[in-house]
Design an enzyme around this catalytic site. Structure first.
Site, PDB file in Angstrom:
ATOM      1  N   SER A  31       0.844  -1.190   0.000  1.00 43.17           N
ATOM      2  CA  SER A  31       0.000   0.000   0.000  1.00 43.17           C
ATOM      3  C   SER A  31       0.881   1.243   0.000  1.00 43.17           C
ATOM      4  O   SER A  31       2.094   1.151   0.037  1.00 43.17           O
ATOM      5  CB  SER A  31      -0.892  -0.005   1.236  1.00 43.17           C
ATOM      6  N   LYS A  32       0.218   2.390  -0.007  1.00 48.48           N
ATOM      7  CA  LYS A  32       0.977   3.659  -0.071  1.00 48.48           C
ATOM      8  C   LYS A  32       1.959   3.783   1.083  1.00 48.48           C
ATOM      9  O   LYS A  32       2.955   4.483   0.983  1.00 48.48           O
ATOM     10  CB  LYS A  32       0.056   4.891  -0.049  1.00 48.48           C
TER      11      LYS A  32
END
Length: 493
Positions: A258-259
């Site tokens: 994820s980010k």
RNA sequence: GUCCCCAUAGUCUAACGGAUAGGACACUGGGUUUUCAUCCCAGCGAUGGGGGUUCGACUCCCCCUGGGGGCACCA
């Protein structure tokens, strides 16, 4: 699951336009593409835009752009068409309703009038009682009176698949082997949502069948969906494709990518100047390998060597560091002229250099590219060449302290200035000769002259060869920079 | 919670049931170089734990542990 050998291989990548193309999606697309190209089959792009809330047209466009950037061209799909279209699920709604009607008629599906809130409520209750949600499927056997009563209340029903409670479903996965699921754990799932649009499992099966997809290669987060899809294939009398569930790509801490782990969108890597082929090559090695552990592949070579048999089964962690290394390898393989072309957008963005240059200016840029080629791994790292273009570069503090704040440096720079000024030919050789002889005159080691001069000219301790830098800057600019440094040193005192 | 998947160094991975467990990134040291980088050489470093099966297990089986995924009117 028997496939005729003569049958053409048809695979697809089916993103939903609810976000940009990310690392995981790109890897799935890539493995499908490689498989198709290796088998001389067809690679199809299908847009699964049935989530009206989250789907956005601009995401479709950016996914298309990124796939093209990666070089993953498709044989059928948006922009190219094909005989099994349309390739947007939103344009196929009537097809799904037709098949749903068929299942409704045959009693393999039923209308469910429960609202999401009611379901949620009851799910919690069942959980509390220690029962499975399977024990609560009230709409399964509604009488026609009950149905019309619920309809009159204004309720919009969904179409649910009636899952048998007894059977076991076996998924024959090419990579994971036989995986058995008990229908008891499945639950009646939605085929058509109350807004009339199909749910993922349903649309997927219909489209894969109608588009003649015979290999479904996707992330193994879909493995648990597969028994539901097999149920649909069976109910409709379709023959299922071969399934191959790829291991996931995880973030640096082993959790879902994820980010938090840094950039995941392909467009970011494009902007940063990662070479598309380097990214492809790196992604190919996440979950796939050759017996000899070859790392770098030419495009044709990768297609030739790629097989699903050599795909592993355990999740892999995305390592930007190795990606950068690989990208650097490819950057060094370019001819300087080619690299210059790739670098132009960055020269423009970073240093305001226009594309329409005179021959002389272009030659100078080419020289700078040659000097930096083995020092950059991604295109945006060319920002380290800033000092070539900006006479007012800032001096690195450490460099000043270590190389310039020495007793002898001011006198040295003055002396070098005079000597360089007198040079009639300003070449790497003449300059080097001059400075080496100066070192001898002063009985100083050569590095005692090289280091301060480098800082004076570039502001930094590291960089391309000193004399190459100086000649690229030109005699006048070199003298100017020495003066500027002398002034700076005077100001410090 | 439940179902499913997975398990070789920090990371990506190789190894018909039979090598000193191989390669790559990273890291450390050395060489080359005016610095950095490149390049070359060397080094560090792994079969998660416990039971089996076998003459022999990274490899097959079971349990545990750990990680991941599904269990939506998201895909």
């Amino acid at each position: 699951m028997g496939r005729e050998k003569s049958e053409e291989i048809r695979v697809r990548f089916a993103p939903s336009p609810t976000g940009e193309l990310h690392i995981g999606g790109a890897r799935t697309a890539l493995f499908n593409w490689l498989f198709a190209r290796h088998q001389s089959g067809k690679f199809i792009l299908r847009i699964e835009d049935t989530d009206v809330v989250r789907s956005q047209e601009n995401f479709t466009q950016s996914i298309i752009k990124d796939l093209k950037w990666l070089g993953l061209n498709w044989d059928e799909g948006p922009q190219v068409g094909g005989e099994y279209g349309p390739y947007f699920q939103s344009e196929r709604v009537s097809i799904y309703s037709e098949f749903a009607g068929q299942l409704l008629k045959s009693g393999q599906a039923y209308l469910c009038f429960c609202t999401p809130e009611e379901l949620e409520e009851r799910r919690k209750e069942m959980h509390k009682l220690g029962k499975s949600p399977r024990d609560d499927e009230p709409c399964r056997n509604l009488s026609s009176e009950e149905k019309s009563r619920l309809k009159k209340q204004g309720r919009k029903p969904v179409v649910r698949f009636k899952v048998t409670r007894e059977d076991k479903i076996v998924v024959e996965d090419l990579l994971k082997g036989k995986v058995v699921f008990d229908c008891q754990t499945l639950g009646d799932f939605v085929l058509i949502k109350s807004n009339g649009l199909p749910a993922f499992n349903f649309a997927n099966v219909i489209d894969d069948t109608l588009m003649r997809i015979n290999y479904v290669i996707r992330g193994d987060d879909h493995l648990s969906n597969t028994p539901r899809q097999i149920l649909i294939y069976q109910a409709l009398g379709f023959s299922p494709p071969v399934f191959a569930h790829l291991p996931m790509i995880l973030g640096s801490d082993g959790s879902r990518l994820s980010k938090r782990h840094g950039a995941t969108s392909i467009s970011y890597y494009c902007e940063q100047g990662y070479l598309p082929w380097a990214l492809v090559n790196y992604l190919a090695l996440l979950g796939w390998s050759t017996v000899d552990s070859q790392q770098l592949f030419e495009p044709d070579e990768l297609i030739e060597k790629f097989t699903l048999e050599k795909v592993g089964k355990s999740a892999a962690i995305f390592d930007v560091n190795k990606l950068k290394w690989m990208c650097g390898e490819y950057i060094r393989r370019f001819k300087p002229e080619e690299l210059l072309e790739l670098l132009f957008p960055y020269f423009g963005k970073l240093f305001d250099i226009p594309e329409n240059l005179s021959l002389v200016e272009r030659e100078r840029l080419l020289k700078i590219v040659k000097l930096e080629q083995e020092r950059i791994r991604i295109l945006s790292e060319i920002d380290k060449a800033e000092f070539f273009f900006n006479s007012h570069f800032s001096y690195d503090e450490k460099a000043v302290n270590k190389r310039l704040k020495r007793d002898y440096v001011i006198d040295l720079l003055k002396l070098l200035k005079e000597k360089i000024d007198k040079l009639s030919s300003f070449t790497e050789n003449s300059l080097e000769g001059e400075i080496r002889s100066a070192a001898e005159e002063l009985s100083l080691s050569t590095s005692k002259l090289f280091h301060p001069l480098r800082v004076a000219l570039t502001g930094k301790m590291q960089g391309p060869g000193l004399f190459e830098v100086a000649v690229t800057l030109g005699k006048k600019e070199v003298l100017r920079r020495i003066n500027r440094t002398l002034q700076m040193l005077k100001d410090i005192k």
